[in-house]
Write an enzyme that holds these catalytic residues in place. Structure first.
Site, PDB file in Angstrom:
ATOM      1  N   THR A 124      17.473  26.434  10.325  1.00 36.95           N
ATOM      2  CA  THR A 124      17.069  27.742   9.796  1.00 36.95           C
ATOM      3  C   THR A 124      15.712  27.673   9.097  1.00 36.95           C
ATOM      4  O   THR A 124      15.356  26.623   8.521  1.00 36.95           O
ATOM      5  CB  THR A 124      18.141  28.230   8.794  1.00 36.95           C
ATOM      6  OG1 THR A 124      17.631  29.343   8.063  1.00 36.95           O
ATOM      7  CG2 THR A 124      18.528  27.152   7.785  1.00 36.95           C
ATOM      8  N   ASP A 125      15.015  28.803   9.068  1.00 35.96           N
ATOM      9  CA  ASP A 125      13.740  28.857   8.331  1.00 35.96           C
ATOM     10  C   ASP A 125      13.963  28.779   6.816  1.00 35.96           C
ATOM     11  O   ASP A 125      13.016  28.621   6.050  1.00 35.96           O
ATOM     12  CB  ASP A 125      12.943  30.122   8.695  1.00 35.96           C
ATOM     13  CG  ASP A 125      13.636  31.436   8.342  1.00 35.96           C
ATOM     14  OD1 ASP A 125      14.766  31.412   7.816  1.00 35.96           O
ATOM     15  OD2 ASP A 125      13.030  32.502   8.594  1.00 35.96           O
ATOM     16  N   GLU A 126      15.240  28.885   6.386  1.00 29.11           N
ATOM     17  CA  GLU A 126      15.509  28.834   4.935  1.00 29.11           C
ATOM     18  C   GLU A 126      15.240  27.456   4.337  1.00 29.11           C
ATOM     19  O   GLU A 126      15.139  27.323   3.121  1.00 29.11           O
ATOM     20  CB  GLU A 126      16.951  29.256   4.638  1.00 29.11           C
ATOM     21  CG  GLU A 126      17.217  30.683   5.038  1.00 29.11           C
ATOM     22  CD  GLU A 126      18.340  31.357   4.263  1.00 29.11           C
ATOM     23  OE1 GLU A 126      18.836  30.762   3.289  1.00 29.11           O
ATOM     24  OE2 GLU A 126      18.691  32.477   4.635  1.00 29.11           O
ATOM     25  N   TYR A 150      23.619  27.079   0.636  1.00 30.61           N
ATOM     26  CA  TYR A 150      23.573  27.166   2.109  1.00 30.61           C
ATOM     27  C   TYR A 150      22.344  26.433   2.643  1.00 30.61           C
ATOM     28  O   TYR A 150      22.458  25.550   3.497  1.00 30.61           O
ATOM     29  CB  TYR A 150      23.554  28.638   2.566  1.00 30.61           C
ATOM     30  CG  TYR A 150      23.091  28.791   4.003  1.00 30.61           C
ATOM     31  CD1 TYR A 150      23.915  28.392   5.059  1.00 30.61           C
ATOM     32  CD2 TYR A 150      21.827  29.302   4.315  1.00 30.61           C
ATOM     33  CE1 TYR A 150      23.489  28.501   6.383  1.00 30.61           C
ATOM     34  CE2 TYR A 150      21.395  29.418   5.630  1.00 30.61           C
ATOM     35  CZ  TYR A 150      22.225  29.021   6.656  1.00 30.61           C
ATOM     36  OH  TYR A 150      21.798  29.115   7.960  1.00 30.61           O
ATOM     37  N   LYS A 154      21.910  22.979   4.991  1.00 26.22           N
ATOM     38  CA  LYS A 154      21.241  22.936   6.299  1.00 26.22           C
ATOM     39  C   LYS A 154      20.103  21.911   6.276  1.00 26.22           C
ATOM     40  O   LYS A 154      19.855  21.225   7.274  1.00 26.22           O
ATOM     41  CB  LYS A 154      20.700  24.322   6.666  1.00 26.22           C
ATOM     42  CG  LYS A 154      21.756  25.384   6.924  1.00 26.22           C
ATOM     43  CD  LYS A 154      22.657  25.109   8.114  1.00 26.22           C
ATOM     44  CE  LYS A 154      21.963  25.263   9.438  1.00 26.22           C
ATOM     45  NZ  LYS A 154      22.909  25.109  10.582  1.00 26.22           N
TER      46      LYS A 154
END
Ligand code: NAD
Ligand code: DAU
Length: 336
Positions: A124-126, A150, A154
């Site tokens: 994810t870009d997070e 979260y 990741k």
């Protein structure tokens, strides 16, 4: 790179099922095994039209026996399975570590034993964390600054994936996708939550002042990006996938209300998400150089998605009727 039999974990979830639909169109000769635990977010209805064409194994990616069973004879693994909702990670982070970190490790270990040709991790870009201002677009070499349980889970999984590439020579590739919307998305994420709330004349709860920006990407574009990286990505590399959109929450809410002919008074500003990341934005040039391009600008993608939720009211009404959905609405939103 060519594959015959692929394992899609989390294939009964939102992006995983969109990928299975896409992959069967693109690669009709593939044997696809779906391994999914069927958590609150997993739904076999998402795969209903494809049932005769896939093998489904109900199981946990953190359970080595389940993984061993599902990975037999497989030459590529695509790991979509995850706990995926930031707000739930604030309510209870433990399952995020169990599935997203430990589960990824169990898959990697089995992939080594089986000798798969390629392991693709859906990230994810997070992992890049909050970006200030509107100028910077994250590049793959940027540092990790995850800020929620979260995104921390990741990021940890990513390190484990790269470590298996470096330490054991496993062929790994990784995608860092932006906020995704489209058919079959569980109505806890902003777009399906707001569409289904609006259809029921319920308030649309915007966190803080609603100015947080996301790069909303249609699920089919995310699926085609993942497929491009699976086939053409360089071993050991990560690829950003994003739609080059920068859309604040207020615009999401307004577009949905306008399209459905509902009043703006349904917008309700509520207490902000703790540690709310103001903006993510990736530069997807590296994936575009592999030949991938996003097809859906936000207005078209959103219009198509609205149409899907209008035509599939049974799907989301069944999901919203379940206890897991009602519990989240109660524990996260009431009194916010
Ligand atoms: P989702 O929550 O809709 O689906 C997750 C699926 O994984 C469900 O079918 C669930 O049953 C399954 N699952 C959960 N734990 C499992 C376990 N222990 N073993 C086996 N299956 C398990 O998630 P999504 O939004 O489709 O996200 C899919 C992947 O894409 C995730 O890895 C997520 O981090 C990543 N991602 C999501 C977005 C987004 O905007 N939704 C954007 C970028 C990346
Ligand atoms: O960017 C990729 C990520 O996008 C994925 O890795 C995650 O799995 C996925 O859930 C998504 O995370 P976000 O936190 O961006 O998605 P969410 O839909 O939860 O929130 C999008 C924006 O909308 C964010 O700024 C918070 C805001 N929001 C969200 C909800 C659920 C609201 O204002 N109100 C809400 O009720």
């Amino acid at each position: 790179m060519k594959f015959k039999r692929v394992l899609v974990t989390g294939g009964a979830g939102f992006i995983g099922s969109n990928y299975v639909h896409y992959a069967l169109e693109q690669h009709p000769d593939w044997e696809i095994v779906v391994l999914d635990k069927l958590t609150y977010a997993g739904n076999l209805e998402n795969l209903e039209p494809l049932k005769p064409h896939i093998e489904f194994v109900q199981g946990d990616i953190a359970n080595s026996e389940d993984v061993h069973k599902a990975m037999r004879g497989v030459d590529a693994v695509l790991n979509f399975a995850a706990e995926s909702h930031v707000d739930r990670s604030l309510l209870g982070p433990l399952p995020f570590v169990k599935t997203n970190v430990e589960g990824t490790l169990v898959l990697l270990e089995e992939a080594r034993k089986v000798g798969v040709k390629r392991f693709l991790q859906v990230s994810t870009d997070e992992v890049y964390g909050d970006l200030h201002g509107l100028e910077h677009h994250s590049l793959e070499a940027d540092p990790f600054r995850p800020r929620s349980p979260y995104s921390a889970s990741k990021a940890a999984a990513e390190h484990m994936v790269f470590a298996h590439g470096i330490s054991f020579g496993l062929d790994v590739v990784l995608t860092r996708g932006s906020n995704t919307y489209g058919p079959y998305q569980y109505p806890e994420k902003i777009i399906p939550l707001f569409i289904t709330n609006a259809l029921g004349d319920k308030p649309l709860p915007l966190y803080g002042d609603g100015s947080a920006v996301r790069d909303y990407m249609h699920a089919r574009d995310h699926a085609s990006g993942i497929d491009t990286v699976l086939h053409a990505g360089k071993s050991g590399e990560a690829y950003n996938l994003g739609a080059r959109e920068q859309i604040p929450g207020t615009e999401v809410a307004q577009r949905i209300l306008e399209a459905l002919g509902k009043p703006r008074s349904l917008i309700q500003f509520v207490t902000d998400r703790p540690g709310h990341d103001y903006r993510y934005s990736v530069n997807p040039s590296k994936a575009e150089q592999l030949g991938w391009e996003r097809k859906y600008p936000f207005p078209e993608g959103l219009a198509e998605t609205l149409e899907w939720y209008l035509e599939n009211q049974g799907w989301w009404r069944r999901v919203r009727g379940k206890r897991e959905h009602q519990d989240l609405m109660q524990s996260w939103y009431v009194g916010r």
